[in-house]
Write a protein that holds these residues in place. Structure first.
Motif, mmCIF file in Angstrom:
data_model
loop_
_atom_site.group_PDB
_atom_site.id
_atom_site.type_symbol
_atom_site.label_atom_id
_atom_site.label_comp_id
_atom_site.label_asym_id
_atom_site.label_seq_id
_atom_site.Cartn_x
_atom_site.Cartn_y
_atom_site.Cartn_z
ATOM 1 N N ILE A 259 46.173 16.567 20.650
ATOM 2 C CA ILE A 259 47.624 16.748 20.665
ATOM 3 C C ILE A 259 47.967 17.975 19.829
ATOM 4 C CG2 ILE A 259 49.850 15.765 19.951
ATOM 5 C CD1 ILE A 259 48.598 12.996 20.409
ATOM 6 N N ALA A 260 48.840 18.813 20.350
ATOM 7 C CA ALA A 260 49.345 19.967 19.604
ATOM 8 C C ALA A 260 50.843 19.818 19.411
ATOM 9 C CB ALA A 260 49.039 21.267 20.348
ATOM 10 N N VAL A 261 51.283 19.964 18.175
ATOM 11 C CA VAL A 261 52.700 19.900 17.829
ATOM 12 C C VAL A 261 53.098 21.265 17.294
ATOM 13 C CG1 VAL A 261 54.459 18.795 16.411
ATOM 14 C CG2 VAL A 261 52.513 17.454 17.250
ATOM 15 N N MET A 262 54.069 21.897 17.912
ATOM 16 C CA MET A 262 54.521 23.228 17.496
ATOM 17 C C MET A 262 55.944 23.161 16.979
ATOM 18 S SD MET A 262 52.904 25.318 20.712
ATOM 19 C CE MET A 262 52.758 23.852 21.759
ATOM 20 N N MET A 263 56.131 23.673 15.756
ATOM 21 C CA MET A 263 57.452 23.690 15.130
ATOM 22 C C MET A 263 57.763 25.090 14.625
ATOM 23 S SD MET A 263 57.642 20.104 12.996
ATOM 24 C CE MET A 263 56.173 20.417 12.013
ATOM 25 N N PRO A 264 59.051 25.420 14.465
ATOM 26 C CA PRO A 264 59.424 26.743 13.947
ATOM 27 C C PRO A 264 59.012 26.906 12.484
ATOM 28 C CG PRO A 264 61.353 25.340 14.154
ATOM 29 C CD PRO A 264 60.223 24.601 14.804
ATOM 30 N N GLY A 265 58.940 28.163 12.037
ATOM 31 C CA GLY A 265 58.506 28.456 10.681
ATOM 32 C C GLY A 265 59.542 28.283 9.596
#
Length: 405
Positions: free
Chosen positions: A149-155
């Motif tokens: 699973i990959a979770v991408m969030m803003p910096g």
């Protein structure tokens, strides 16, 4: 349930250059710990798709969930989604809902939307979209065919934190059947090695809860962490251990889950309905700043005076108390200053600190009693550090004075 592990990858050349502090990894790690999800690795990589791709493949080989922050912006070097989507074998497609949200964000903030912002609405096929009311960079989750699973969030932290708390955390909760709960025992006046010696057998024998020591300027802590299904179960595991630690360390423990030593002093004074004034020599007024800056400090703090040397300070009290004798020890001078500042300001208690060469002298007084102590410090220490340690020692002496030990 199979134990889920996670790796955090923070993307941004500005982190590697030291332009910003990587607070995202800390925040996410704390959140995952509360969820009972283990984090064994944290990686920082610049805005370079080749290096990020390599870091991503390494992470997929050793973690079940990969959480990334950064690289979701509209510019050419924001390539997190592109790199992750390629790794998971997904195409990027336009998400109309995301595009509408981004368009509305610009309209509501009376800003012009440029063409490159459309890039932020491109999402990997089949991804779970993570809405971002705080900005223009929605996040997303890819559930891979291989179970990864990959979770991408803003910096930006102001965008990442609410996204993690409101969306990512609840999503990940399903992967853990327990949570971690921690309590922190605060210790002062005892070095880390001496503290460990008194509780080493507890630290070595415990598995749930665990006990870990940490050192910081002027004090130490023992973090007691339990894995449990709920808070009540966690307390049942931790409380007996904390009670035993307190029994062994005695008065060196100044609190559990408390903010600071000065907070304890403020609470003690408030409980007694009393006030304190401070006289400091050579510390730059650090103790007064810390005490007044603590929650509720303005209610118990009467006045603080700071001078470069004790002759300047003594001149302030000559009319009230007479001249300091030249043969007086600095310990007696400290007591003189504590009485002087209390009398001059009408405070119930007086606290004084004199920083000499290699030694700091402390005194705390009230109408009936006085207490004088010293602290020796290495001459190589800088003034800021010595002032901070001296303040902490002074607060600890005052804590014990109020308690009667």
């Amino acid at each position: 349930m199979k134990k889920t592990t996670c790796e955090i990858i923070c993307v941004g050349t500005e982190i590697l250059l030291g332009d910003i502090v990587n607070t995202n990894a800390q925040y996410i790690s704390e959140g995952l710990a509360r969820l009972g999800i283990d984090v064994f690795y944290e990686t920082v990589v610049g805005d370079n798709p080749e290096r990020f791709g390599k870091a991503l493949e390494i992470a997929k080989g050793r973690a079940d969930v990969i959480i990334t922050t950064g690289g979701l912006g509209p510019t050419y070097d924001d390539l997190t989604k592109e790199t992750v989507a390629k790794s998971f074998g997904r195409k990027l497609v336009l998400n109309e809902k995301c595009l509408d949200d981004i368009t509305c964000f610009f309209a509501n903030n009376h800003r012009n939307m440029t063409a490159n912002n459309k890039k932020q609405a491109m999402m990997p096929e089949g991804a779970i979209v993570l809405e971002n009311p705080q900005g223009t960079a929605p996040g997303c989750i890819i559930e891979g065919d291989d179970g990864k699973i990959a979770v991408m969030m803003p910096g930006p932290p102001r965008e990442m934190r609410p996204m993690f708390d409101n969306l990512v955390g609840p999503y990940l909760r399903r992967f853990s059947d327990s949570m971690l709960f921690s309590r922190v025992v605060k210790v002062i006046g005892l070095g880390e090695s001496a503290m460990e010696e008194k509780v080493l057998d507890i630290m070595e024998s415990m598995t749930n809860p665990t006990v870990a020591p940490y050192a910081k300027s002027g004090e130490c802590t023992l973090r007691v962490t339990a894995k449990a299904h709920d808070e009540a179960e966690a307390h049942a595991l931790m409380d007996p251990v904390i009670d035993e630690i307190r029994r062994r360390l005695g008065n060196y423990v100044y609190g559990v889950d408390v903010a600071s030593i000065e907070q304890i002093v403020v609470e003690q004074l408030a409980e007694k309905g009393e006030s304190v004034s401070l006289a400091e020599v050579g510390t730059g007024g650090q103790a007064a700043k810390r005490l007044y800056g603590t929650a509720g400090g303005d209610k118990v703090f009467r006045l603080g005076m700071s001078c470069r040397n004790f002759w300047e300070m003594s001149s302030l009290f000559e009319k009230q108390m007479g001249t300091v004798c030249s043969d007086d020890s600095l310990g007696r001078v400290a007591a003189y200053f504590a009485h002087g500042i209390a009398g001059l300001t009408g405070a119930d208690m007086g606290l004084s600190i004199i920083k000499g060469y290699g030694t700091v002298y402390f005194a705390v007084v009230d109408d009936m009693n006085e207490k004088v102590e010293t602290y020796n410090y290495p001459s190589s220490r800088d003034d800021e550090y010595v002032g901070y340690i001296a303040s902490s020692r002074a607060f600890d002496m005052m804590r014990r004075f109020i308690k009667g030990y």
